[in-house]
Design a protein around this motif. Structure first.
Motif, PDB file in Angstrom:
ATOM      1  N   ASN A 103       0.836  -1.196   0.000  1.00 30.09           N
ATOM      2  CA  ASN A 103       0.000   0.000   0.000  1.00 30.09           C
ATOM      3  C   ASN A 103       0.873   1.248   0.000  1.00 30.09           C
ATOM      4  OD1 ASN A 103      -2.662  -1.157   0.132  1.00 30.09           O
ATOM      5  ND2 ASN A 103      -2.208  -1.751   2.247  1.00 30.09           N
ATOM      6  N   ASP A 104       0.425   2.279  -0.695  1.00 26.44           N
ATOM      7  CA  ASP A 104       1.189   3.526  -0.772  1.00 26.44           C
ATOM      8  C   ASP A 104       1.198   4.252   0.571  1.00 26.44           C
ATOM      9  OD1 ASP A 104       1.821   3.123  -3.436  1.00 26.44           O
ATOM     10  OD2 ASP A 104      -0.037   4.067  -4.114  1.00 26.44           O
ATOM     11  N   ASN A 105       0.027   4.348   1.179  1.00 22.61           N
ATOM     12  CA  ASN A 105      -0.072   5.055   2.463  1.00 22.61           C
ATOM     13  C   ASN A 105      -0.541   4.080   3.539  1.00 22.61           C
ATOM     14  OD1 ASN A 105       0.553   7.685   1.356  1.00 22.61           O
ATOM     15  ND2 ASN A 105      -1.493   7.604   0.412  1.00 22.61           N
ATOM     16  N   ILE A 106       0.359   3.772   4.454  1.00 19.13           N
ATOM     17  CA  ILE A 106       0.026   2.825   5.515  1.00 19.13           C
ATOM     18  C   ILE A 106      -0.104   3.585   6.822  1.00 19.13           C
ATOM     19  CG2 ILE A 106       0.782   0.778   6.756  1.00 19.13           C
ATOM     20  CD1 ILE A 106       2.337  -0.031   4.260  1.00 19.13           C
ATOM     21  N   GLU A 107      -1.332   3.665   7.319  1.00 20.80           N
ATOM     22  CA  GLU A 107      -1.587   4.386   8.551  1.00 20.80           C
ATOM     23  C   GLU A 107      -1.534   3.474   9.771  1.00 20.80           C
ATOM     24  OE1 GLU A 107      -5.274   6.367   8.102  1.00 20.80           O
ATOM     25  OE2 GLU A 107      -4.563   7.722   6.520  1.00 20.80           O
ATOM     26  N   SER A 161       0.966   0.139  17.059  1.00 21.18           N
ATOM     27  CA  SER A 161       1.128   1.579  17.321  1.00 21.18           C
ATOM     28  C   SER A 161       2.300   2.098  16.500  1.00 21.18           C
ATOM     29  CB  SER A 161       1.395   1.830  18.803  1.00 21.18           C
ATOM     30  OG  SER A 161       0.343   1.324  19.588  1.00 21.18           O
ATOM     31  N   ILE A 162       2.144   3.287  15.930  1.00 23.93           N
ATOM     32  CA  ILE A 162       3.227   3.852  15.134  1.00 23.93           C
ATOM     33  C   ILE A 162       4.219   4.560  16.063  1.00 23.93           C
ATOM     34  CG2 ILE A 162       2.017   6.028  14.675  1.00 23.93           C
ATOM     35  CD1 ILE A 162       3.297   5.846  11.819  1.00 23.93           C
ATOM     36  N   ASN A 163       5.489   4.345  15.801  1.00 22.91           N
ATOM     37  CA  ASN A 163       6.553   4.931  16.632  1.00 22.91           C
ATOM     38  C   ASN A 163       7.193   6.128  15.936  1.00 22.91           C
ATOM     39  OD1 ASN A 163       6.271   2.740  18.554  1.00 22.91           O
ATOM     40  ND2 ASN A 163       7.312   1.454  17.030  1.00 22.91           N
ATOM     41  N   ASN A 164       8.075   6.844  16.663  1.00 26.82           N
ATOM     42  CA  ASN A 164       8.721   8.036  16.110  1.00 26.82           C
ATOM     43  C   ASN A 164       9.595   7.717  14.897  1.00 26.82           C
ATOM     44  OD1 ASN A 164       7.564   9.675  18.065  1.00 26.82           O
ATOM     45  ND2 ASN A 164       9.259   9.397  19.517  1.00 26.82           N
ATOM     46  N   ASP A 165      10.132   6.512  14.844  1.00 29.48           N
ATOM     47  CA  ASP A 165      10.984   6.127  13.713  1.00 29.48           C
ATOM     48  C   ASP A 165      10.177   5.524  12.556  1.00 29.48           C
ATOM     49  OD1 ASP A 165      10.217   3.794  14.869  1.00 29.48           O
ATOM     50  OD2 ASP A 165      12.233   2.968  15.143  1.00 29.48           O
ATOM     51  N   SER A 166       8.834   5.714  12.609  1.00 32.38           N
ATOM     52  CA  SER A 166       7.908   5.235  11.566  1.00 32.38           C
ATOM     53  C   SER A 166       7.728   3.720  11.544  1.00 32.38           C
ATOM     54  CB  SER A 166       8.363   5.717  10.173  1.00 32.38           C
ATOM     55  OG  SER A 166       8.346   7.122  10.116  1.00 32.38           O
ATOM     56  N   THR A 167       8.230   3.046  12.544  1.00 36.59           N
ATOM     57  CA  THR A 167       7.953   1.612  12.642  1.00 36.59           C
ATOM     58  C   THR A 167       6.629   1.414  13.383  1.00 36.59           C
ATOM     59  OG1 THR A 167       9.136   1.406  14.732  1.00 36.59           O
ATOM     60  CG2 THR A 167      10.401   1.042  12.691  1.00 36.59           C
ATOM     61  N   PHE A 168       6.081   0.212  13.264  1.00 38.63           N
ATOM     62  CA  PHE A 168       4.869  -0.150  13.999  1.00 38.63           C
ATOM     63  C   PHE A 168       5.240  -1.232  15.009  1.00 38.63           C
ATOM     64  CE2 PHE A 168       3.370   1.438   9.944  1.00 38.63           C
ATOM     65  CZ  PHE A 168       2.297   2.235  10.304  1.00 38.63           C
ATOM     66  N   SER A 169       4.600  -1.195  16.171  1.00 39.41           N
ATOM     67  CA  SER A 169       4.919  -2.199  17.185  1.00 39.41           C
ATOM     68  C   SER A 169       3.687  -2.512  18.030  1.00 39.41           C
ATOM     69  CB  SER A 169       6.062  -1.724  18.086  1.00 39.41           C
ATOM     70  OG  SER A 169       5.676  -0.552  18.794  1.00 39.41           O
TER      71      SER A 169
END
Length: 578
Positions: free
Chosen positions: A116-120, A142-150
């Motif tokens: 996907n182009d935009n992953i929220e 949850s999205i983190n400051n480094d743009s990773t999800f955890s």
């Protein structure tokens, strides 16, 4: 001299034993998008029974990308190629037909997952309890400051299995592996999932980093390096079917965007298969090659399935059915492409065209008419080489024998089914149906009922109120594909036999009452319709009527006795009598 003789004997034995094995071989190489072997790759062989979602066997691919699959019998083998970080089976429905003792060699290159182009947001999926086959417990990332999800999860054993959804873009929700993996598992859809070794009750942080996933949308490739003659020819038929069904699928995807409600099948119903059917009929009648002539016939039956799954039509002519049953042997591997074609052809050939008033004449005619096709089914069960369709062939045989009163054949194949498939999900269905203690069988009184109309609580029907009338009780649901075809047959019954002495009572098993009204916007049900809540069946309707599968049709006579069950042809025959 003795050593030479001994060596010669060993060599001869080697040749003779090796000829018993390694007869039907598929080998080759599987690589990733960059042409290099993947960290992990496997090949899943799928069953040949629709909808082709059961895994028969998994063949690991070697670390250098090579694979070697050896079959002892001929057949049609549905193969799904899987690779870590890659989309499985990107060649639509791929199957390899082999009926000659030879080798097929393939070169396969897989495609990366489209993203996907935009992953929220993404979701992490884990098992609900230790030993679960499926990852069905959802935890939002949850999205983190480094743009990773955890997401944090608690381990319920010494291992955590998980996958990630929400990042891959396609017509189905592909799942991806996570950032951390000690091992990899392969699910039934061809996607890999991550496995972490840990300690029970420990809290683990799962991470998904989109930046580490390569984005490249180059298509996958499949090259046949070497193949026997029939294999090459069958690829023509297989590709033709994929192209035809691909067009249909594309139209259906577009139609999904315009649906008025979840049960709006307008696009599906209005799709015109006629051009495809005409083209296939032409191929069948004009094909000079004997093998292709037969292969086109089986493909034609599969097109009927594609159409009839949502809206059945009598698309197979009796002429075509008779041609197939006379030209294609019961044990032909061609039937593995669509084993349902056997019973479709037999049903069409044995379909009655005229009403016979004398019941004894019907029975005599039936035995003469049905016996060759009972033998055809027997040979298919006994001799067909494809073990993945054996259960389905047995079901065809014992149900056909049961309905057509071949009692010894029924006992034989019903017993064989019980012995060979003791854990089959079909067992409970047929055990209840064939039990002498069953309430729903010909000659028994229909259970008491009191159904309330979905349109008005003041409108009701009961066993008492229906005495003196012939009526059909139909159990259905909007989510049931075959039910839609069944309802179409019931509309024909109503139009043809509508009178004060015949009525239809439909009982819906829709999840919500509102679904019935949404369904009727495009699929009218112009007769009495009731609803049963499957989760809260206070009146035990489903238990009393032994509803294990749907559609279920029960024809009741004027005295309240059951005279036909799940046999639309017999129901038509009975209603046609004056």
């Amino acid at each position: 001299m003795k050593i030479k003789i001994f060596s010669l004997i060993v060599f001869i034995l080697f040749l003779s034993t090796s000829s018993c094995f390694a007869q039907y071989v598929i080998k080759g190489k599987v690589v990733g998008y960059d042409g290099k072997p993947m960290i992990k790759a496997d090949i899943q062989q799928l069953t040949n029974v629709f909808p082709y979602d059961n895994i028969v066997k998994v063949f690991p691919v070697n670390t250098d990308g090579t694979f070697f699959i050896n079959y002892s019998k001929p057949g049609f083998f549905r193969l799904r190629f899987c690779g870590l970080y890659h989309k499985p089976n990107n060649f639509k429905e791929f199957g390899m037909y082999i009926d000659e003792k030879d080798t097929v060699e393939l070169n396969v290159q897989l495609q990366l997952y489209p993203l996907n182009d935009n992953i929220e947001n993404v979701s992490f999926w884990t098992a609900r309890k230790p030993g679960d086959k499926y990852l069905s417990k959802k935890t939002e990332g949850s999205i983190n400051n480094d743009s990773t999800f955890s997401a944090e999860v608690v381990a319920d054993s010494n291992f955590i299995s998980y996958c990630v959804t929400g990042a891959a873009a396609d017509d189905r929700p592909y799942s991806l592996i996570g950032e951390r993996s000690d091992y990899y598992g392969l699910d039934r859809t061809g996607d890999y999932y991550s496995i972490i070794k840990t300690k029970k009750d420990s809290t683990i942080k799962l991470v998904f980093d989109l930046k580490k996933i390569i984005k490249r949308n180059a298509p996958g490739k499949l090259e046949i390096v070497k193949a026997p003659d029939h294999t090459k020819k069958f690829m023509i038929v297989n590709n033709d079917f994929n192209n035809r069904y691909g067009k249909y699928h594309k139209v259906m995807q577009e139609g999904m965007k315009n649906k008025t409600n979840r049960y709006d099948y307008t696009t599906n119903d209005e799709y015109n298969w006629q051009k495809d059917l005409d083209e296939l009929e032409y191929k069948i009648r004009n094909e000079k090659d004997e093998f292709l002539h037969k292969a086109w016939q089986v493909s034609r039956y599969l097109i009927v399935l594609s159409d009839s799954w949502s809206k059945p039509k009598d698309n197979v002519s009796k002429e075509l059915a008779m041609m197939s049953l006379s030209e294609i042997e019961p044990d032909s591997p061609l039937w593995s492409f669509f084993p349902g074609g056997i019973i479709t052809a037999i049903r069409e050939v044995t379909r009655k065209e005229k009403t016979i008033k004398d019941a004894r004449a019907i029975q005599i005619e039936s035995k003469d008419l049905y016996e060759p096709y009972m033998k055809y089914l027997e040979k298919a069960v006994e001799d067909h080489p494809d073990s993945t369709i054996k259960e389905q062939l047995l079901i065809f045989a014992f149900t056909f024998a049961r309905h057509r009163e071949f009692n010894s054949e029924f006992e034989k194949y019903w017993g064989k089914f019980l012995k060979e498939y003791p854990n089959s999900h079909n067992r409970n269905i047929y055990e209840k149906q064939f039990s002498k203690d069953s309430n729903i069988q010909i000659g028994k009184q229909v259970p008491d009922f009191n159904f309330v109309s979905v349109n008005s609580s003041n409108v009701k029907v009961s066993k008492t109120s229906m005495m003196g009338k012939k009526y059909l009780i139909n159990f259905w649901a909007a989510w049931c594909g075959p039910c839609r075809g069944d309802l179409e047959a019931l509309r024909n019954f109503r139009n043809r036999f509508n009178s004060s002495n015949f009525s239809i009572i439909s009982v819906s098993l829709c999840f919500k009452r509102e679904d019935i009204f949404g369904f009727q916007q495009t699929n009218p049900i112009p007769w009495f319709n009731s609803h049963v809540d499957m989760k809260n069946d206070e009146d035990n309707v489903l238990k009393d009527f032994e509803v294990l599968t749907i559609p279920k049709d029960i024809l009741v006579d004027e005295r309240g006795y059951i005279i036909a069950v799940n046999d639309l042809e017999k129901i038509m025959e009975i209603l046609s009598k004056k």
